[in-house]
Design an enzyme around this catalytic site. Structure first.
Site, PDB file in Angstrom:
ATOM      1  N   ASP A   1       0.563  -0.792   0.645  1.00 15.94           N
ATOM      2  CA  ASP A   1      -0.107   0.519  -0.101  1.00 15.94           C
ATOM      3  C   ASP A   1       1.037   1.203  -0.368  1.00 15.94           C
ATOM      4  O   ASP A   1       1.828   1.157   0.440  1.00 15.94           O
ATOM      5  CB  ASP A   1      -0.658   0.186   0.776  1.00 15.94           C
TER       6      ASP A   1
ATOM      7  N   ASP B   1       0.209   5.096   0.874  1.00 12.39           N
ATOM      8  CA  ASP B   1      -0.668   6.387   2.090  1.00 12.39           C
ATOM      9  C   ASP B   1      -0.319   5.260   3.122  1.00 12.39           C
ATOM     10  O   ASP B   1      -0.900   4.594   3.499  1.00 12.39           O
ATOM     11  CB  ASP B   1      -2.010   6.082   1.653  1.00 12.39           C
TER      12      ASP B   1
ATOM     13  N   MET C   1     -10.409   3.601   5.445  1.00 12.85           N
ATOM     14  CA  MET C   1      -9.132   3.123   6.098  1.00 12.85           C
ATOM     15  C   MET C   1      -9.216   1.897   7.416  1.00 12.85           C
ATOM     16  O   MET C   1      -8.888   1.170   7.058  1.00 12.85           O
ATOM     17  CB  MET C   1      -8.331   3.601   6.168  1.00 12.85           C
TER      18      MET C   1
ATOM     19  N   SER D   1      -3.048   1.100  -4.767  1.00 14.49           N
ATOM     20  CA  SER D   1      -3.124   2.004  -4.383  1.00 14.49           C
ATOM     21  C   SER D   1      -4.032   2.395  -4.315  1.00 14.49           C
ATOM     22  O   SER D   1      -4.652   2.407  -4.755  1.00 14.49           O
ATOM     23  CB  SER D   1      -2.104   3.547  -3.919  1.00 14.49           C
TER      24      SER D   1
ATOM     25  N   LYS E   1      -7.984  -4.388  -4.158  1.00 16.88           N
ATOM     26  CA  LYS E   1      -6.614  -5.138  -4.491  1.00 16.88           C
ATOM     27  C   LYS E   1      -6.513  -5.989  -4.242  1.00 16.88           C
ATOM     28  O   LYS E   1      -5.437  -6.613  -5.173  1.00 16.88           O
ATOM     29  CB  LYS E   1      -5.716  -4.259  -3.017  1.00 16.88           C
TER      30      LYS E   1
ATOM     31  N   ASP F   1      -0.816  -0.285   6.250  1.00 20.45           N
ATOM     32  CA  ASP F   1      -1.413   0.323   7.390  1.00 20.45           C
ATOM     33  C   ASP F   1      -3.530  -0.369   6.899  1.00 20.45           C
ATOM     34  O   ASP F   1      -3.925  -0.183   8.239  1.00 20.45           O
ATOM     35  CB  ASP F   1      -1.640   1.142   7.427  1.00 20.45           C
TER      36      ASP F   1
END
EC number: 3.1.3.3
Length: 258
Positions: free
Chosen positions: A52, A54, A84, A141, A190, A211
């Site tokens: 990832d 960011d 997130m 991403s 993803k 994250d």
């Protein structure tokens, strides 16, 4: 309150229950240790590692930085946190945030020039080490390709190894939306990219590092997931992964065991 004698004379089946619970606790932690061991082993022999970007490869959330640059930072930051954490679908959060930001092509270019993304300490060394071992490195991403390509160039990652969202602009440079056909624009996107990579390159072992919730849900099809909390800790992610690291140095040390 029961007397000491009464406590000492608890029925035999209670002792059995305690032993039963102890065994289950031991088995639970054994499974956790095996899972951690397996994850580390998969990382050491991975044919491809997907990162990832960011709050993982870079310190910031690119969309939050763009929002600040366009003067709407506070309104967007909380929406990013929800996205997130997995409390709303990624596409919904992306659409809503971009409808607030409505950045122009000029603003995006100026952001990259004036405030380039800051690499997380240790990522350059980790990527270099993976490249030296002929491990393929990809950036997957939910951020914007124009920013992620800048990051890829800094890390010597080929641009065809970049998968990210594309902003769209009218001929006069004004915001016109984003390419909703990109897999990274969707929750589960993803994972779709990783499935495609496995089919395209014939990879058997692919590890995802990130994250957020969208990174966690990429395994499977990724062979393993490693949670990263070096920039921000997301409890929902930390609690659900077998290996959680807070620095890329931990991953480098694991590779050095080979």
């Amino acid at each position: 309150m029961p007397s000491k004698k009464e406590i000492c004379e608890l029925p035999g089946h209670f002792d059995f229950l305690l032993v039963f619970l102890d065994l289950h606790i031991i088995c639970f932690f054994s499974r956790m240790m095996i899972s951690l061991s397996q994850t580390k082993e998969l990382f050491r022999r991975a044919e491809a590692v997907c990162f990832d970007v960011d709050s993982t490869v870079i310190k910031e959330e690119g969309i939050d930085e763009l929002a600040k640059f366009c003067g709407v930072g506070d309104a967007v930051t909380e929406m990013t946190r929800n996205a997130m954490g997995g409390s709303v679908t990624f596409k919904t959060a992306l659409t809503e945030r971009l409808s607030i930001i409505r950045c122009s092509r000029e603003q995006v270019n100026k952001l990259i020039t004036d405030h380039p993304p800051q690499l997380t300490p240790g990522i350059r060394e980790l990527v270099d080490h993976l490249h030296q071992r002929n491990v393929k490195v990809f950036l997957i991403s939910g951020g914007f390709r124009c920013i992620v390509e800048h990051v890829a160039t800094q890390l010597n990652i080929p641009l065809h190894h970049v998968y990210a969202n594309r902003l769209k602009f009218y001929f006069n440079g004004e915001y016109a939306g984003f390419d909703e056909t990109q897999p990274t624009a969707e929750s589960g996107g993803k994972g779709k990219v990783i499935s495609m990579l496995k089919e395209q390159y014939g990879f058997k072992t692919v590890v995802m590092i990130g994250d957020g919730a969208t990174d966690l849900e990429a395994s499977p099809p990724a062979s393993a997931f490693i949670g990263f909390g070096g920039n921000v800790v997301r409890p929902q992610v930390k609690e659900r992964c077998s290996w959680y690291v807070t620095s890329f140095e931990e991953l480098l040390k694991e590779l050095e065991k080979i």
